[in-house]
Enzyme design. Structure first.
Site, PDB file in Angstrom:
ATOM      1  N   GLY A  15      -5.974 -27.317 -16.938  1.00 40.34           N
ATOM      2  CA  GLY A  15      -6.844 -28.196 -16.581  1.00 40.34           C
ATOM      3  C   GLY A  15      -8.143 -27.981 -16.826  1.00 40.34           C
ATOM      4  O   GLY A  15      -8.525 -26.972 -17.222  1.00 40.34           O
ATOM      5  N   PHE A  16      -9.186 -28.763 -16.389  1.00 37.88           N
ATOM      6  CA  PHE A  16     -10.645 -28.534 -16.477  1.00 37.88           C
ATOM      7  C   PHE A  16     -10.859 -27.089 -15.648  1.00 37.88           C
ATOM      8  O   PHE A  16     -11.338 -26.301 -16.375  1.00 37.88           O
ATOM      9  CB  PHE A  16     -11.298 -29.827 -15.696  1.00 37.88           C
ATOM     10  CG  PHE A  16     -12.693 -29.277 -15.304  1.00 37.88           C
ATOM     11  CD1 PHE A  16     -13.654 -28.680 -15.873  1.00 37.88           C
ATOM     12  CD2 PHE A  16     -13.000 -29.516 -13.794  1.00 37.88           C
ATOM     13  CE1 PHE A  16     -14.780 -28.461 -15.426  1.00 37.88           C
ATOM     14  CE2 PHE A  16     -14.134 -29.498 -13.056  1.00 37.88           C
ATOM     15  CZ  PHE A  16     -15.164 -28.792 -13.974  1.00 37.88           C
ATOM     16  N   ASP A  61       6.568 -27.335 -15.620  1.00 40.36           N
ATOM     17  CA  ASP A  61       6.440 -28.332 -14.464  1.00 40.36           C
ATOM     18  C   ASP A  61       6.732 -27.438 -13.058  1.00 40.36           C
ATOM     19  O   ASP A  61       7.731 -26.972 -12.810  1.00 40.36           O
ATOM     20  CB  ASP A  61       7.242 -29.531 -14.477  1.00 40.36           C
ATOM     21  CG  ASP A  61       6.950 -30.473 -13.137  1.00 40.36           C
ATOM     22  OD1 ASP A  61       6.496 -30.387 -12.227  1.00 40.36           O
ATOM     23  OD2 ASP A  61       7.120 -31.709 -13.649  1.00 40.36           O
ATOM     24  N   LEU A  78      -3.184 -24.526  -8.735  1.00 45.68           N
ATOM     25  CA  LEU A  78      -4.214 -25.314  -8.965  1.00 45.68           C
ATOM     26  C   LEU A  78      -3.430 -26.605  -9.462  1.00 45.68           C
ATOM     27  O   LEU A  78      -4.062 -27.567  -9.511  1.00 45.68           O
ATOM     28  CB  LEU A  78      -5.307 -25.147 -10.003  1.00 45.68           C
ATOM     29  CG  LEU A  78      -6.360 -24.077  -9.782  1.00 45.68           C
ATOM     30  CD1 LEU A  78      -5.889 -22.645  -9.606  1.00 45.68           C
ATOM     31  CD2 LEU A  78      -7.315 -24.265 -10.832  1.00 45.68           C
ATOM     32  N   ARG A 111       8.264 -13.287  -3.843  1.00 46.10           N
ATOM     33  CA  ARG A 111       9.198 -12.340  -4.353  1.00 46.10           C
ATOM     34  C   ARG A 111       8.359 -11.204  -5.096  1.00 46.10           C
ATOM     35  O   ARG A 111       9.044 -10.044  -5.214  1.00 46.10           O
ATOM     36  CB  ARG A 111       9.990 -13.170  -5.571  1.00 46.10           C
ATOM     37  CG  ARG A 111      10.968 -14.126  -4.988  1.00 46.10           C
ATOM     38  CD  ARG A 111      12.081 -14.395  -6.172  1.00 46.10           C
ATOM     39  NE  ARG A 111      11.296 -15.157  -7.396  1.00 46.10           N
ATOM     40  CZ  ARG A 111      11.020 -16.555  -7.070  1.00 46.10           C
ATOM     41  NH1 ARG A 111      11.534 -17.147  -6.252  1.00 46.10           N
ATOM     42  NH2 ARG A 111      10.672 -16.972  -8.377  1.00 46.10           N
ATOM     43  N   TYR A 150      -2.976 -37.800  -2.641  1.00 45.41           N
ATOM     44  CA  TYR A 150      -3.800 -36.671  -2.983  1.00 45.41           C
ATOM     45  C   TYR A 150      -4.143 -35.963  -1.606  1.00 45.41           C
ATOM     46  O   TYR A 150      -3.783 -34.888  -1.654  1.00 45.41           O
ATOM     47  CB  TYR A 150      -4.897 -36.914  -3.883  1.00 45.41           C
ATOM     48  CG  TYR A 150      -5.561 -35.737  -4.181  1.00 45.41           C
ATOM     49  CD1 TYR A 150      -5.243 -34.801  -5.141  1.00 45.41           C
ATOM     50  CD2 TYR A 150      -7.058 -35.691  -3.771  1.00 45.41           C
ATOM     51  CE1 TYR A 150      -6.142 -33.597  -5.290  1.00 45.41           C
ATOM     52  CE2 TYR A 150      -7.467 -34.538  -4.052  1.00 45.41           C
ATOM     53  CZ  TYR A 150      -7.097 -33.520  -4.954  1.00 45.41           C
ATOM     54  OH  TYR A 150      -7.800 -32.384  -5.400  1.00 45.41           O
ATOM     55  N   LYS A 154      -2.064 -32.292  -0.439  1.00 43.39           N
ATOM     56  CA  LYS A 154      -2.812 -31.097  -0.022  1.00 43.39           C
ATOM     57  C   LYS A 154      -2.985 -30.730   1.332  1.00 43.39           C
ATOM     58  O   LYS A 154      -2.853 -29.425   1.566  1.00 43.39           O
ATOM     59  CB  LYS A 154      -4.562 -31.308  -0.449  1.00 43.39           C
ATOM     60  CG  LYS A 154      -4.740 -31.529  -1.854  1.00 43.39           C
ATOM     61  CD  LYS A 154      -4.307 -30.014  -2.918  1.00 43.39           C
ATOM     62  CE  LYS A 154      -4.720 -30.265  -4.236  1.00 43.39           C
ATOM     63  NZ  LYS A 154      -4.314 -29.163  -5.121  1.00 43.39           N
TER      64      LYS A 154
END
Length: 318
Positions: A15-16, A61, A78, A111, A150, A154
């Protein structure tokens, strides 16, 4: 605490923000495994890194069990849609990344005895009743509004991270990131700065949502990455605000972009978004005192670099 030169796993690394983080980790001597489903990221963001020794890109994923990428010293989580446009398009996926994805990332870090860093968000504060926002503020969030997928993803991720810290003694750090901008943002991202720049370069009106008097804190990507790495290489559990404490109105940001791009486009108003925060500005006292971090890139310099990148991309596409 992670030491330089170990193996870092970055979810959402294409991502960005993730791509800049991967690049910086490599510069600091880490080996990097970049995991991304490409739901909002793109391999193009890390294409220049694929020939670098120590870098590996894995399409994955995070809601699925983690692949065997080797022993890790650091896990930076992220993976999530981050723009309102994206999480409106991917509401269930956003919630699953925050819940199942965070659980998988925490279990993977556990782990390996790795330090785990969660990139949370200033959105956990909602439309804040406290100003500036300190980490002790619990927020003013609508749990069922259009932004809730969202915000609550979070907030849950933070709760799960701290549960692992308390129950298992996990080495964790939570970063609450405020608006970040810079090269590699998508032109169709839907967020304020790429919208304004794309409109200015195209000679279109710059569309300000609402009155434009609402305020934001905007931090150049290099500064945000430096803050994340300072947290990663500490033992601070957080949460820690990572953002620019210089408060700006949305209209001011639009005017700056218009001037720096040399655009003659007018600035116009469109209806405001539901639950759009009226004021947003971090108190960064914790980051300054515990991490020795504060942003260094000025707004004008950061916007100039970002506009130049968008202009180059536009020229290449043409």
């Amino acid at each position: 605490m992670a030491a330089e030169g170990g193996h870092a796993v970055v979810t959402g690394g294409a991502g960005f923000l993730g791509s800049h983080l991967c690049e910086c980790l490599l510069r600091k001597g880490y080996r990097v495994s970049c995991l991304d489903s490409f739901a909002t990221g793109t391999p193009r963001n890390v294409a220049r890194l694929e020939s670098r020794p120590g870098f590996r890109l894995v399409q994955h994923d995070v809601t699925d069990p983690f692949p065997d990428v080797g022993r890790a010293a650091l896990v930076l989580h992220l993976a999530s849609a981050a723009s309102p446009k994206d999480y409106a398009r991917l509401p269930i996926e956003t919630l699953r990344a925050g819940a199942i994805g965070t659980a998988n990332a925490l279990e993977f870090a556990g782990r390996h005895g790795a330090r785990f860093v969660l990139t949370s968000t200033s959105e956990v504060y909602g439309d804040p009743l406290e100003h500036p926002q300190r980490e002790t503020y619990w927020g003013n969030v609508n749990p069922i509004g259009p932004r809730s997928v969202y915000d609550e993803a979070k907030r849950y991720a933070e709760a799960l991270t701290m549960a692992h810290h308390r129950q298992y003694g996990a080495d964790v750090g939570i970063a609450r990131i405020f608006n970040t901008y810079g090269p590699r943002m998508r032109a169709d991202d839907g967020r304020m700065i790429p919208n304004f720049i794309t409109q200015a370069l195209a000679g279109e009106p710059l569309t300000v949502a609402g009155t434009g008097r609402q305020t934001r804190s905007v931090c150049y990507v290099d500064d945000t990455v430096a803050g994340l790495l300072a947290l990663a290489e500490s033992t601070v559990p957080g949460p820690v605000n990572i953002g620019n404490p210089h408060e700006l109105s949305v209209r001011h940001i639009a005017d700056e972009i218009r001037a720096l791009s040399g655009s003659r486009s007018p600035v116009t108003s469109i209806p405001g978004a539901v639950d759009d925060p009226r004021r947003r500005c971090p108190d960064i006292s914790v980051a300054l005192s515990l991490l020795g971090w504060q942003p260094e890139v000025t707004l004008r310099e950061g916007l100039r670099r970002t506009i130049d990148w968008f202009a180059a991309e536009r020229g290449a596409a043409a």
